[in-house]
Design an enzyme around this catalytic site. Sequence first.
Site, mmCIF file in Angstrom:
data_model
loop_
_atom_site.group_PDB
_atom_site.id
_atom_site.type_symbol
_atom_site.label_atom_id
_atom_site.label_comp_id
_atom_site.label_asym_id
_atom_site.label_seq_id
_atom_site.Cartn_x
_atom_site.Cartn_y
_atom_site.Cartn_z
ATOM 1 N N HIS A 131 -9.632 17.991 17.577
ATOM 2 C CA HIS A 131 -9.109 19.323 17.290
ATOM 3 C C HIS A 131 -9.428 20.316 18.401
ATOM 4 O O HIS A 131 -8.553 21.024 18.887
ATOM 5 C CB HIS A 131 -9.717 19.785 15.953
ATOM 6 C CG HIS A 131 -9.203 21.073 15.433
ATOM 7 N ND1 HIS A 131 -7.882 21.278 15.099
ATOM 8 C CD2 HIS A 131 -9.843 22.255 15.161
ATOM 9 C CE1 HIS A 131 -7.727 22.515 14.638
ATOM 10 N NE2 HIS A 131 -8.904 23.128 14.673
ATOM 11 N N PHE A 132 -10.683 20.382 18.790
ATOM 12 C CA PHE A 132 -11.110 21.310 19.841
ATOM 13 C C PHE A 132 -11.084 20.588 21.188
ATOM 14 O O PHE A 132 -12.114 20.247 21.766
ATOM 15 C CB PHE A 132 -12.492 21.879 19.531
ATOM 16 C CG PHE A 132 -12.481 22.912 18.435
ATOM 17 C CD1 PHE A 132 -11.931 24.165 18.649
ATOM 18 C CD2 PHE A 132 -13.015 22.634 17.183
ATOM 19 C CE1 PHE A 132 -11.911 25.130 17.647
ATOM 20 C CE2 PHE A 132 -13.004 23.589 16.173
ATOM 21 C CZ PHE A 132 -12.451 24.840 16.405
#
Length: 289
Positions: free
Chosen positions: A262-263
Amino acid sequence: MTTFHTVSIDGLDIFYREAGSRSNPTILLLHGFPTSSHMFRNLMPALADRFHLVAPDYPGYGNSSMPSVNEFDYTFDRLAEIVEKFIAAIDLKKYSLYVMDYGAPIGYRIAAKYPERIEALIVQNGNAYEEGLLEFWNPIEAYWQDRSSENANKLRPFFTLETTKWQYTNGVRNLEAISPDNWNIDQPLLDRPGNDEIQLALFYSYGTNPPLYPQWQEYFRKYQPPTLIVWGQNDYIFPAEGAYPYQRDLKDVEFHLLDTGHFALEEDGEAIATYIRQFLTSRLQPVPA
């Protein structure tokens, strides 16, 4: 050098990071949940020699004011309005938009309203298509349909340390590449009294975003902003299924799926910085000497 500032918007202190000369092309960086402009701490100095970078914290996040849900309307419309006023306050005329997670519905509201200001889009795990809302969203979609205490309580685990750490580590190649500073900074802010109600309000307000997807897609088709996709393909929250449809509506797309979560900046920040540098340098008009 990155510098740190606060500007007053509608009586709120809005914190922002800034790097690079204002004579260079501007990139406005819009963060996701549950973080802040902290997510751009490494990207900004990596690009500051060639670009002017600005990253605000939304109300309720990072170092900005955190009014209660009774004092501030925590909706995506209102956050976009605050960011729009922030842009005016610091006098940005044209800019590229880096949107991630919550930054996408905030940024796309602004882009669709002021298309002439947008020089390019950089999309990192930011959704604008129904295809991108898969299993993760089921309990949140239930909350959109029925804003009951029972459905709200099913969402509260999203605000725990375990889940915050999971957001940073799920889908990454190398856990040892992910700094624990991320969750050690984000979690105390999530744990502030009343912040859980802020996050629930925004989970509910996220339901206003899918109905706007056709409008944002029409903006893509009509104005054709040059777009760089740099997407963590192992993201369970915004999976790669949400990345591909951009290619339907945009003609000038550079598309990169990265083997991370996600990051994506945490593990592939250097690659993303290189892609941004090359992409924007090739698309934007040089600044006159």
